[in-house]
Design a protein around this motif. Structure first.
Motif, PDB file in Angstrom:
ATOM      1  N   GLY A   8       0.817  -1.220   0.000  1.00  0.00           N
ATOM      2  CA  GLY A   8       0.000   0.000   0.000  1.00  0.00           C
ATOM      3  C   GLY A   8       0.844   1.261   0.000  1.00  0.00           C
ATOM      4  O   GLY A   8       0.562   2.208  -0.739  1.00  0.00           O
ATOM      5  N   GLY A   9       1.893   1.265   0.807  1.00  0.00           N
ATOM      6  CA  GLY A   9       2.738   2.447   0.901  1.00  0.00           C
ATOM      7  C   GLY A   9       3.413   2.752  -0.425  1.00  0.00           C
ATOM      8  O   GLY A   9       3.462   3.894  -0.866  1.00  0.00           O
ATOM      9  N   ASN A  10       3.920   1.709  -1.079  1.00  0.00           N
ATOM     10  CA  ASN A  10       4.588   1.916  -2.363  1.00  0.00           C
ATOM     11  C   ASN A  10       3.597   2.306  -3.447  1.00  0.00           C
ATOM     12  O   ASN A  10       3.912   3.091  -4.330  1.00  0.00           O
ATOM     13  CB  ASN A  10       5.364   0.662  -2.756  1.00  0.00           C
ATOM     14  N   GLN A  11       2.387   1.746  -3.372  1.00  0.00           N
ATOM     15  CA  GLN A  11       1.352   2.155  -4.325  1.00  0.00           C
ATOM     16  C   GLN A  11       1.087   3.645  -4.195  1.00  0.00           C
ATOM     17  O   GLN A  11       0.993   4.369  -5.177  1.00  0.00           O
ATOM     18  CB  GLN A  11       0.051   1.396  -4.060  1.00  0.00           C
ATOM     19  N   GLN A  12       0.968   4.092  -2.945  1.00  0.00           N
ATOM     20  CA  GLN A  12       0.666   5.503  -2.744  1.00  0.00           C
ATOM     21  C   GLN A  12       1.799   6.370  -3.273  1.00  0.00           C
ATOM     22  O   GLN A  12       1.566   7.447  -3.789  1.00  0.00           O
ATOM     23  CB  GLN A  12       0.415   5.761  -1.248  1.00  0.00           C
ATOM     24  N   LYS A  13       3.031   5.874  -3.144  1.00  0.00           N
ATOM     25  CA  LYS A  13       4.156   6.650  -3.664  1.00  0.00           C
ATOM     26  C   LYS A  13       4.084   6.734  -5.189  1.00  0.00           C
ATOM     27  O   LYS A  13       4.489   7.736  -5.773  1.00  0.00           O
ATOM     28  CB  LYS A  13       5.478   6.028  -3.224  1.00  0.00           C
ATOM     29  N   VAL A  14       3.588   5.688  -5.840  1.00  0.00           N
ATOM     30  CA  VAL A  14       3.414   5.755  -7.296  1.00  0.00           C
ATOM     31  C   VAL A  14       2.401   6.841  -7.635  1.00  0.00           C
ATOM     32  O   VAL A  14       2.614   7.663  -8.532  1.00  0.00           O
ATOM     33  CB  VAL A  14       2.945   4.395  -7.862  1.00  0.00           C
ATOM     34  N   ALA A  15       1.292   6.854  -6.863  1.00  0.00           N
ATOM     35  CA  ALA A  15       0.244   7.855  -7.129  1.00  0.00           C
ATOM     36  C   ALA A  15       0.782   9.274  -6.905  1.00  0.00           C
ATOM     37  O   ALA A  15       0.479  10.186  -7.671  1.00  0.00           O
ATOM     38  CB  ALA A  15      -0.960   7.594  -6.243  1.00  0.00           C
ATOM     39  N   LEU A  16       1.611   9.435  -5.875  1.00  0.00           N
ATOM     40  CA  LEU A  16       2.211  10.746  -5.620  1.00  0.00           C
ATOM     41  C   LEU A  16       3.249  11.081  -6.681  1.00  0.00           C
ATOM     42  O   LEU A  16       3.358  12.220  -7.123  1.00  0.00           O
ATOM     43  CB  LEU A  16       2.879  10.753  -4.243  1.00  0.00           C
ATOM     44  N   GLY A  17       3.990  10.045  -7.087  1.00  0.00           N
ATOM     45  CA  GLY A  17       5.007  10.243  -8.108  1.00  0.00           C
ATOM     46  C   GLY A  17       4.402  10.800  -9.386  1.00  0.00           C
ATOM     47  O   GLY A  17       5.021  11.596 -10.087  1.00  0.00           O
ATOM     48  N   ARG A  18       3.177  10.384  -9.677  1.00  0.00           N
ATOM     49  CA  ARG A  18       2.503  10.890 -10.867  1.00  0.00           C
ATOM     50  C   ARG A  18       2.341  12.412 -10.800  1.00  0.00           C
ATOM     51  O   ARG A  18       2.518  13.108 -11.781  1.00  0.00           O
ATOM     52  CB  ARG A  18       1.141  10.222 -11.012  1.00  0.00           C
ATOM     53  N   LEU A  19       1.995  12.915  -9.602  1.00  0.00           N
ATOM     54  CA  LEU A  19       1.823  14.360  -9.449  1.00  0.00           C
ATOM     55  C   LEU A  19       3.155  15.080  -9.627  1.00  0.00           C
ATOM     56  O   LEU A  19       3.213  16.189 -10.162  1.00  0.00           O
ATOM     57  CB  LEU A  19       1.234  14.677  -8.078  1.00  0.00           C
ATOM     58  N   LEU A  20       4.239  14.448  -9.176  1.00  0.00           N
ATOM     59  CA  LEU A  20       5.562  15.055  -9.325  1.00  0.00           C
ATOM     60  C   LEU A  20       5.993  15.029 -10.787  1.00  0.00           C
ATOM     61  O   LEU A  20       6.514  16.011 -11.313  1.00  0.00           O
ATOM     62  CB  LEU A  20       6.588  14.310  -8.471  1.00  0.00           C
ATOM     63  N   GLU A  21       5.776  13.898 -11.439  1.00  0.00           N
ATOM     64  CA  GLU A  21       6.113  13.745 -12.850  1.00  0.00           C
ATOM     65  C   GLU A  21       5.354  14.777 -13.684  1.00  0.00           C
ATOM     66  O   GLU A  21       5.876  15.358 -14.634  1.00  0.00           O
ATOM     67  CB  GLU A  21       5.774  12.326 -13.299  1.00  0.00           C
ATOM     68  N   GLN A  22       4.139  15.014 -13.275  1.00  0.00           N
ATOM     69  CA  GLN A  22       3.288  15.981 -13.962  1.00  0.00           C
ATOM     70  C   GLN A  22       3.736  17.405 -13.638  1.00  0.00           C
ATOM     71  O   GLN A  22       3.327  18.352 -14.274  1.00  0.00           O
ATOM     72  CB  GLN A  22       1.879  15.704 -13.442  1.00  0.00           C
TER      73      GLN A  22
END
Lengths: 511, 388
Positions: free
Chosen positions: A415-429
Motif C-alpha cells: 500500500g505504501g509503495n502504491q501511494q508513492k506511485v500515485a504521488l510520483g505521478r503528481l511530481l512527474e506531472q
C-alpha cells in the motif's frame, strides 16, 4: 491448527487464564510476500472491554478477519473459554459465539428490524417462522440494549444509522454471543450517538460478554475500554490495563517512535494567495466553500465523514460537477472544473480511493506514473518509451518505491509503495497545486513519514498543497493552516498551532 | 535498514522474475500451446491427417481467417478499452450490400466503392461510439441495438435479396479474384527456380493471398498502435480503470469515440474482404454470428471482457484456434454440431485456465514461505503492511 511457528514465548502468554474468554497466541498470516500478521497475542476477558488499537495497516482488519473465520491463520492458536477455537468460515465463528459488528453494516435494508435481527438464526417449526418467539426475543434484546423505542416492525433501511448499528448488536445478543467485536463503530457516528453506543457497550460488558473494541481514536478507547492491545506492523507492540497507560505511551506504541519524529518539518514560508474559492458548490456537496490558499503552504481540511471535504476537491478538480461559485487562480478566473484543463493549469489530484480510482492497479508502475503527463513523452501521437522509462526510474529512485522493475503491475506493490506511485505521478506531472485526499490512508508508518517529509519539501519548493485528512494528528503535525468543514461549508480556518484535536472535533461537529 | 532493503529487493527479484515469465508469456503461450495441441491432434487423426497438414490446406486456413481476423482486431481494441461491439456481423453485411449498391445505384467504380465500404464501416463504428458516449448506456445494449439496426438497413437497402456486383457484361476483375484466392500461381521467374530451397519457399509465399498479407499488415499496425501510441496507452488506461484515466486528465469520451470508429474502419476492411470472398455478392444475411466469433477470439487470446487486457498476438492465435478447429473437423468428417460444441468448450476452458493462472500466481511463493516457517527460519521478508 498446530503451532507451527515454534519459538520461545514469554511466559505470561502461554497459559489461558481462568477468566480469559478469548486468547490468541502467536497468530501469523501472510498474503504472498506480504506478512500482514507476524506474531499477535491477545487476551480478552469476560465482562471487560478490550481495545485493539493500531494505525491503519497495522493488521487490525486482518486479525479481525481471522477471528471471524474469513481467513485462516498460517500459524498460532486461538482459544475461546479455554477450548481451541478454529473457525473454518464466518458461519462457524458465529455459531461458536463470536459476533462481528463491521463498519459497513450487514443489514438487509428492505427487511424489518425483526427479520434483520433474526437473520440466519431463525427459529422455525416445520419450515415456518415462529413469529411470536422472534418478536419476543428481538424486543427483549432491544430492551436490554436500552433501546426499546425501536420497533421490531420498522423497515431497517429507513432507520437512522445508529439504530441500524443497534440491529447488529441485537443480532449478537439473540445469538448468545460470548465475544462481540466492534470495528471502528464510531467512525460514522455523531457525538451524541457515540455516547449512546458506549452505554450499549457497557450493558454488554455488564452481562458478562467480552467486547473487543477496534479503533484508532485514543480518547474514545480510553473512555470505553478497561484493557488494551496495541498492534504495530502485524505484531503485538504493547498490552496492559488501560488505567496504567498514558496517551503518550499508547501513541508511542502505535507509531513505534515518539510523536515528534513522526512529522518531519521542512521550513517553508507561505507566499501570496494563489487560489481562491468563492461559494464553490456541487450537486449535493459542497454547499458553498470559501477558501483562500497561499502559494507554498500546506492547508489541511478537517471534518467528519459527509462534511463535503472530498467533494470540494473533486468539484474543484472537475471530477464532480460544479453548480455554483467561482475559482480564482493566480488572480484570474480559473473557469469551471474539467480534469484536462485543471491539469494544464497546474493542478494535480491524489484520490482517496487508491485502488478504485487513484491507480489502474493492473497496469504497470510506468504507465501509472506517466499517465497524466504522457503526452509530454510523445511526438505526433507516438510515445517515446525510453523517455517514459527514464522518468519512471527517476521517480522510483527519488521516492524509494520498492519494486522489481517499472513494468511490474501496481497491484503487486504494498500500500505504501502504491501511494508513492500515485504521488510520483503528481511530481512527474510537475503539479503546482497539489490536492491530496487522505494521502496516508491505509499505509505503513514508514511510508507515512516519507510522505510527510515529501510534502514539506514540496512546500519549500513553492508548491501548494491542499490536503483532506481524517487523521487529526497528521493535520496538526504537517499543515500550516487547517480549515474545518461542516455540512458542506468551511466553518473555520486557523493556523495549525492554534488548533488542538479537541478544538478540531468541536468545530467539525458543531458542539 | 540497508540490509533489510537488500533482502527485500533480492527476494523481490526472485519472485518477480518468475511472476513476469508466467505473466507475460503465459498470456499468449497458453493459447498458443492450445493451438499447437489442436493442430497435432488433427495431424494425427487418420481421417484428416494428410490433407490437414498440406501446404494448400494451410493457405486455405489463412484465407478463411482473414475476415474473422480483421474483425477481431477491431474487437481487440474495443475490448481492451473496456467496451464491446456486437454489431460487427451486421455491419459486415451492410458493407457488402453497400459496396454493390455504390456501384449499381451511384455508378461508382469498384475501387471507389471499396473505399466507400471501408468508410461505411467507419461510420457504423462512429455511430456506435456516439451512442455509447452520448447516451451513457452500456455498449452491450447500444451495440445489441445497432446489431439489429444495421441488419435491417442491409436488408432494406438490398431489397431483402442477395445482390451481385458482377455479371456477364461486367466481369469480376482478376485482382479482386486473387485477393482471397487459395490457388494462386507463383510468377514465372520464381516457378523456374522452384528447385532450390529458397526459391521454393519464396514460391510458396507468393502463393499466399494478398488478403492474408493485408491481415498481417493490419495486425502489425494495431499491435504498434496498442503498444507505442498515445491512443493505445489511453485505451489500456480507460479499460483498466476509467476513473483513473479521468483523474489523469484523459478525455475518456474522445478515446471511446476513437476506438469504436477505428474498430468500425477495421470492420469496413472485413466487409471488403467478405465482398471479395463471395465474388462481389452483397448478402444482407451474411456475417451472422461473426461478432461472437470475434469476441471469442479475443477472449481465448487472453483478453478480458472487463477491459484493460488483450493483445493482437493473442487474438490472432484465438482466431486461428477457431478456424483450425472448423477446418480440421471438416477434414476429419466431424459434423457441424460437434464443431459448435467444441468451440464453446474451448472458450470456457481457455478463460478458466487463464483465471487459474492469474489466481495461482502467488501459489509457489506461498508454498515456499510455509516451508520456511515450518523449518523455524522465518524468511526475513517484511513486505510492508497488511493489504487494506
Amino acid at each position: 491448527m498446530t503451532n507451527l511457528g515454534e519459538r520461545p514465548k514469554p511466559d505470561h502468554m502461554s497459559g489461558a487464564q481462568t477468566d480469559a474468554r478469548l486468547v490468541m497466541q502467536d497468530v501469523a498470516k501472510s498474503f504472498g510476500p506480504v506478512r500482514a500478521l507476524d506474531s499477535v497475542a491477545l487476551t480478552a476477558r469476560a465482562g471487560e472491554v478490550h481495545a485493539l488499537i493500531g494505525e491503519n495497516g497495522a493488521g487490525k482488519s486482518t486479525l479481525m478477519k481471522i477471528l471471524s473465520g474469513a481467513y485462516r491463520p498460517d500459524a498460532g492458536a486461538m482459544f475461546l473459554d479455554g477450548q481451541p477455537y478454529e473457525p473454518r468460515d464466518p458461519r462457524e465463528a458465529r455459531r461458536s459465539g463470536v459476533a462481528m459488528i463491521y463498519q459497513e453494516l450487514a443489514i438487509a435494508p428492505h427487511l424489518t428490524v425483526e427479520a434483520n435481527v433474526m437473520l440466519g438464526g431463525e427459529r422455525t417449526v416445520g419450515g415456518l417462522i415462529r413469529h411470536r418467539e422472534h418478536r419476543r426475543r428481538v424486543a427483549e434484546a432491544l430492551e436490554l440494549l436500552g433501546h426499546a423505542e425501536i420497533s421490531p416492525d420498522a423497515v431497517a433501511g429507513r432507520l437512522p444509522l445508529p439504530a441500524r448499528q443497534l440491529i447488529e448488536v441485537a443480532r449478537a445478543l439473540v445469538s448468545d454471543a460470548r465475544v462481540v467485536v466492534f470495528d471502528e463503530p464510531t467512525a460514522v457516528l455523531g457525538e451524541a450517538d457515540v455516547a449512546r453506543l458506549f452505554t450499549v457497550i457497557e450493558r454488554l460488558r455488564s452481562r458478562g460478554l467480552a467486547v473487543l473494541y477496534i479503533s484508532h481514536f485514543l480518547e474514545e478507547v480510553r473512555q470505553v475500554a478497561q484493557s488494551y492491545t496495541v498492534l504495530r506492523d502485524g505484531r503485538t507492540a504493547a498490552t496492559g490495563r488501560m488505567s496504567d497507560a498514558a496517551v503518550g505511551d499508547l501513541v508511542a506504541a502505535m507509531l513505534g517512535r515518539p510523536l515528534g519524529e513522526m512529522f518531519p518539518r521542512t521550513p517553508h514560508s507561505p507566499g501570496p494567495p494563489i487560489l481562491e474559492l468563492t461559494g464553490l458548490a456541487g450537486q449535493h456537496q459542497p454547499r458553498g466553500v470559501n477558501l483562500v490558499v497561499h502559494r507554498g503552504e500546506i492547508l489541511g481540511v478537517a471534518g467528519l465523514v459527509g462534511a463535503g471535504r472530498t467533494e470540494t476537491l473533486r468539484v474543484l478538480f472537475g471530477l464532480d460537477r460544479q453548480t455554483q461559485g467561482m475559482v480564482v487562480l493566480r488572480g484570474a478566473a480559473g473557469g469551471w472544473g474539467d480534469p484536462p484543463r485543471r491539469i494544464a493549469q497546474g493542478f494535480g489530484m491524489l484520490s482517496e480511493d487508491r485502488q478504485g480510482e487513484g491507480l489502474a492497479v493492473r497496469r504497470s508502475i510506468e504507465e501509472n506514473l506517466t499517465l497524466s503527463a504522457v503526452s509530454r513523452h510523445s511526438r505526433l501521437g507516438w510515445i517515446r518509451l525510453r523517455s517514459c522509462w527514464d522518468a519512471t526510474r527517476r521517480w522510483t529512485e527519488a521516492l524509494q518505491i520498492r519494486s522489481r522493475d517499472p513494468g511490474q503491475p501496481v497491484e503487486a506493490l504494498s500500500g505504501g509503495n502504491q501511494q508513492k506511485v500515485a504521488l510520483g505521478r503528481l511530481l512527474e506531472q510537475n503539479a503546482e497545486i497539489i490536492l491530496l485526499d487522505e494521502p496516508t490512508r491505509g499505509i505503513d508508518v514508514g511510508s507515512k513519514v516519507e510522505i510527510y517529509r515529501l510534502m514539506g519539501e514540496l512546500a519549500a519548493r513553492g508548491k501548494t498543497i491542499l490536503m483532506v485528512s481524517s487523521y487529526l494528528p497528521e493535520l496538526l503535525g504537517v499543515c500550516d493552516r487547517i480549515a474545518v468543514m461542516r455540512r458542506g461549508v468551511v466553518v473555520e480556518v486557523r493556523p495549525a498551532d492554534q488548533w488542538t484535536e479537541h478544538a478540531l472535533l468541536q468545530a467539525a461537529t458543531g458542539g | 535498514m540497508v540490509q533489510k532493503g537488500l533482502v527485500v529487493m533480492a527476494n523481490g527479484v526472485a519472485r518477480s522474475v518468475w511472476a513476469a515469465w508466467v505473466g507475460r508469456l503465459g498470456a499468449v503461450l497458453g493459447p498458443f500451446l492450445g493451438l499447437v495441441l489442436i493442430c497435432a491432434l488433427f495431424a494425427m487423426l487418420p481421417a484428416s491427417g494428410p490433407r490437414f497438414v498440406s501446404a494448400d490446406n494451410w493457405r486455405l486456413i489463412a484465407v478463411q481467417t482473414v475476415i474473422l481476423g480483421t474483425v477481431a482486431l477491431g474487437a481487440t481494441l474495443v475490448i481492451v478499452a473496456g467496451g464491446i461491439d456486437l454489431s460487427v456481423g451486421s455491419a459486415v453485411a451492410l458493407i457488402t450490400v453497400g459496396i454493390v449498391q455504390f456501384q449499381r445505384q451511384l455508378g461508382w467504380s469498384l475501387p471507389l466503392a471499396l473505399v466507400g465500404g471501408v468508410a461505411l464501416g467507419g461510420l457504423c463504428g462512429l455511430a456506435n461510439g456516439l451512442l455509447v458516449t452520448g447516451l451513457r448506456v452500456v455498449p452491450f445494449i447500444i451495440t445489441l441495438g445497432t446489431l439489429k439496426v444495421f441488419r435491417g438497413l442491409a436488408k432494406w437497402w438490398a431489397g431483402n435479396l442477395s445482390i451481385y456486383a458482377f455479371d456477364r457484361s461486367r466481369p469480376e476483375p482478376e485482382w479482386l479474384k486473387r485477393t482471397l484466392s487459395v490457388n494462386l500461381r507463383p510468377p514465372a521467374w520464381l516457378a523456374e527456380s522452384a528447385r532450390d530451397p529458397i526459391g521454393a519457399v519464396l514460391a510458396e509465399l507468393t502463393r499466399v493471398a494478398p488478403g492474408v498479407w493485408s491481415l498481417l499488415g493490419l495486425s502489425l499496425l494495431v499491435a504498434l498502435l496498442l503498444r507505442y501510441s498515445l491512443l493505445g496507452r489511453y485505451l489500456y488506461a480507460v479499460g483498466s480503470n476509467e476513473a483513473t484515466a479521468r483523474l489523469c486528465g484523459v478525455r475518456v469520451e474522445r478515446v471511446k469515440l476513437a476506438v469504436y470508429a477505428l474498430a468500425g474502419l477495421l470492420t469496413g476492411v472485413a466487409g471488403v474482404m467478405q465482398f471479395a470472398y463471395f465474388h462481389g455478392t452483397g448478402d444482407p444475411t451474411s456475417g451472422e454470428g461473426l461478432e461472437l466469433k470475434a469476441i471469442a477470439s479475443v477472449v481465448i487470446g487472453g483478453g478480458s471482457l472487463s477491459g484493460g487486457e488483450g493483445t493482437v498476438l493473442g487474438t490472432l492465435v484465438g482466431c486461428l484456434i477457431i478456424q483450425v478447429l472448423e477446418n480440421g473437423c471438416t477434414h476429419a468428417g466431424i459434423p457441424n454440431a460437434i464443431q459448435d460444441i467444441l468451440i464453446g468448450a474451448i472458450i470456457i476452458v481457455a478463460v478458466a485456465i487463464d483465471q487459474i493462472r492469474r489466481r495461482g500466481l502467488h501459489g509457489p511463493t506461498r508454498w515456499f514461505l510455509t516451508i520456511a516457517t515450518r523449518l523455524g527460519r522465518r524468511p526475513p521478508v517484511r513486505g510492508g503492511e497488511a493489504g487494506s
